[in-house]
Scaffold this motif. Structure first.
Motif, PDB file in Angstrom:
ATOM      1  N   ALA A  81      59.018  45.297  52.531  1.00 52.95           N
ATOM      2  CA  ALA A  81      59.504  45.768  51.230  1.00 52.95           C
ATOM      3  C   ALA A  81      58.880  44.979  50.083  1.00 52.95           C
ATOM      4  O   ALA A  81      58.798  43.750  50.131  1.00 52.95           O
ATOM      5  CB  ALA A  81      61.026  45.652  51.164  1.00 52.95           C
ATOM      6  N   PHE A  82      58.456  45.717  49.052  1.00 51.96           N
ATOM      7  CA  PHE A  82      57.909  45.126  47.834  1.00 51.96           C
ATOM      8  C   PHE A  82      58.915  45.219  46.690  1.00 51.96           C
ATOM      9  O   PHE A  82      59.698  46.170  46.615  1.00 51.96           O
ATOM     10  CB  PHE A  82      56.639  45.875  47.391  1.00 51.96           C
ATOM     11  CG  PHE A  82      55.481  45.756  48.327  1.00 51.96           C
ATOM     12  CD1 PHE A  82      54.839  44.554  48.530  1.00 51.96           C
ATOM     13  CD2 PHE A  82      54.996  46.882  48.986  1.00 51.96           C
ATOM     14  CE1 PHE A  82      53.747  44.452  49.377  1.00 51.96           C
ATOM     15  CE2 PHE A  82      53.902  46.806  49.840  1.00 51.96           C
ATOM     16  CZ  PHE A  82      53.282  45.578  50.027  1.00 51.96           C
ATOM     17  N   ARG A  83      58.840  44.288  45.775  1.00 49.14           N
ATOM     18  CA  ARG A  83      59.654  44.296  44.563  1.00 49.14           C
ATOM     19  C   ARG A  83      58.880  44.962  43.430  1.00 49.14           C
ATOM     20  O   ARG A  83      57.693  44.696  43.233  1.00 49.14           O
ATOM     21  CB  ARG A  83      59.995  42.863  44.125  1.00 49.14           C
ATOM     22  CG  ARG A  83      60.657  42.025  45.174  1.00 49.14           C
ATOM     23  CD  ARG A  83      60.583  40.542  44.862  1.00 49.14           C
ATOM     24  NE  ARG A  83      61.424  40.144  43.746  1.00 49.14           N
ATOM     25  CZ  ARG A  83      60.994  39.742  42.567  1.00 49.14           C
ATOM     26  NH1 ARG A  83      59.693  39.705  42.319  1.00 49.14           N
ATOM     27  NH2 ARG A  83      61.835  39.390  41.619  1.00 49.14           N
ATOM     28  N   VAL A  84      59.549  45.839  42.672  1.00 46.69           N
ATOM     29  CA  VAL A  84      58.972  46.408  41.454  1.00 46.69           C
ATOM     30  C   VAL A  84      60.059  46.413  40.380  1.00 46.69           C
ATOM     31  O   VAL A  84      61.250  46.387  40.695  1.00 46.69           O
ATOM     32  CB  VAL A  84      58.439  47.850  41.659  1.00 46.69           C
ATOM     33  CG1 VAL A  84      57.270  47.865  42.634  1.00 46.69           C
ATOM     34  CG2 VAL A  84      59.542  48.787  42.109  1.00 46.69           C
ATOM     35  N   PRO A  85      59.687  46.432  39.104  1.00 45.47           N
ATOM     36  CA  PRO A  85      60.689  46.531  38.048  1.00 45.47           C
ATOM     37  C   PRO A  85      61.553  47.772  38.224  1.00 45.47           C
ATOM     38  O   PRO A  85      61.065  48.837  38.608  1.00 45.47           O
ATOM     39  CB  PRO A  85      59.853  46.595  36.768  1.00 45.47           C
ATOM     40  CG  PRO A  85      58.577  45.889  37.117  1.00 45.47           C
ATOM     41  CD  PRO A  85      58.322  46.265  38.547  1.00 45.47           C
ATOM     42  N   ALA A 135      60.142  40.921  33.657  1.00 45.55           N
ATOM     43  CA  ALA A 135      59.872  39.677  32.941  1.00 45.55           C
ATOM     44  C   ALA A 135      58.843  38.811  33.666  1.00 45.55           C
ATOM     45  O   ALA A 135      58.327  37.844  33.098  1.00 45.55           O
ATOM     46  CB  ALA A 135      61.169  38.893  32.752  1.00 45.55           C
ATOM     47  N   GLU A 136      58.532  39.162  34.907  1.00 49.58           N
ATOM     48  CA  GLU A 136      57.541  38.421  35.681  1.00 49.58           C
ATOM     49  C   GLU A 136      56.155  39.010  35.436  1.00 49.58           C
ATOM     50  O   GLU A 136      56.013  40.199  35.206  1.00 49.58           O
ATOM     51  CB  GLU A 136      57.880  38.495  37.170  1.00 49.58           C
ATOM     52  CG  GLU A 136      59.279  37.999  37.503  1.00 49.58           C
ATOM     53  CD  GLU A 136      59.694  38.364  38.909  1.00 49.58           C
ATOM     54  OE1 GLU A 136      58.823  38.770  39.720  1.00 49.58           O
ATOM     55  OE2 GLU A 136      60.893  38.272  39.212  1.00 49.58           O
ATOM     56  N   ALA A 137      55.153  38.161  35.493  1.00 45.36           N
ATOM     57  CA  ALA A 137      53.785  38.620  35.256  1.00 45.36           C
ATOM     58  C   ALA A 137      53.355  39.574  36.368  1.00 45.36           C
ATOM     59  O   ALA A 137      53.638  39.343  37.545  1.00 45.36           O
ATOM     60  CB  ALA A 137      52.836  37.434  35.182  1.00 45.36           C
TER      61      ALA A 137
END
Length: 316
Positions: A81-85, A135-137
């Protein structure tokens, strides 16, 4: 601060060119390192990640052109699993449709909105909407705008016959703690680790064992801040669980030990240091073929053996 959690995930692919196109162009990940399988130098080893190539964001592949398809089953990682906004799920849904990516409708797991999808080899992947991730690059060097870019791993799901023996190692040795249960799935989290902090254990007693091949995960690596932390984990493995790890192996960008956990999944413990900028400037990561010192004398032969991954060889 020392973080626990997933360091990287290594999987098996078919076409090297197809794998490269999907992860760098379709998913917009950065090619962080282009090297070879140290044990099979006629095969590439691709490392994809975020702009800095930080632990918790790295998905790696061994691409073998004629590999048979794998089968998801007991004793392996069933989803990555990947994180996305959170606000980017609409963008990704449209992108999957436009690119012909196999995907499912959004669903809710543990209170989070997710979109399951597959890569060209059938590897099971998930996007997880994470509030505040904007908020993360985000890496903007690919085709995906930085505001929608993947922000490292959310975590992995392991398919097991029984969850408890694996959970014992994750909690006692690898820095995780159980935080929730949903149906047959146990969720463990690695404290306040910002990326790669989740492992879900799915108990499916009696299900078929997994079969390695294209689209399957070879192993999951967990973080150790340094050699001393890694050695302490190895000590706990043996003393508390009767599990022996391999000797330490130098992978140039981290130092690793390996062991098979009680549920059958191959685990690695990898150090955070020295990192991927040890042999390339940060702005040039992944551009040149990097070889370990013991293979450098054979560079010409290795380069002649590796598949052509230039853009015009899209089916290589």
């Amino acid at each position: 601060m020392a973080y626990h959690g997933v360091h990287h995930v290594t999987a098996i692919a078919g076409s090297a060119r197809g794998n490269l196109d999907f992860y760098t162009r379709v998913l917009g990940m950065r090619m962080v390192k282009k090297t070879v399988n140290f044990d099979d130098p006629g095969t590439y080893h691709f490392y994809y990640g975020d702009e800095a190539g930080q632990p918790g964001a790295i998905l790696t592949f061994f691409p073998w052109a004629d590999v048979a398809p794998g089968r998801v089953g007991v004793g392996e990682t069933s989803e990555t699993a990947f994180r996305v906004p959170a606000a980017s799920l609409g963008f990704w849904t449209h992108r999957f449709v436009a690119e012909g990516v196999r995907h499912e409708a959004p669903e809710t797991r543990f209170g989070e909105t997710v979109i399951p999808f597959r890569d060209p080899d059938g590897m099971r992947l998930v996007l997880v909407a994470v509030p505040g991730a904007e908020a993360e690059a985000g890496w903007s060097g690919g085709d995906v705008p930085s505001e929608h870019a993947i922000r490292g791993f959310h975590g992995v799901t392991l398919m097991l016959d029984k969850a408890e023996p694996t959970a014992a190692i994750l909690t006692d040795v690898l820095g995780f703690a159980e935080t929730a249960r949903e149906g047959s799935i146990i969720r463990l989290q690695a404290g306040d680790t910002p990326i790669g902090g989740v492992v879900d254990l799915r108990a499916v007693g009696g299900f078929l064992p997994g079969r390695p091949g294209g689209g399957s995960v070879h192993h999951v690596a967990f973080r150790a801040s340094d050699d001393a932390a890694q050695a302490e984990m190895v000590r706990k493995l043996g003393q508390n669980h009767g599990v022996r790890a391999t000797e330490q192996k130098d992978r140039d960008y981290f130092r690793s030990v390996y062991f098979r956990e009680p549920g059958g999944v191959l685990f690695e413990i990898a150090t955070d240091s020295p990192g991927f900028a040890v042999d390339e400037a940060p702005e040039s990561l992944g551009q040149a073929l990097k070889l370990p010192k013991f293979l450098e004398p054979h560079r010409e032969r290795i380069e002649a053996t590796l598949p052509d991954i230039s853009p015009e060889k899209a089916n290589a």
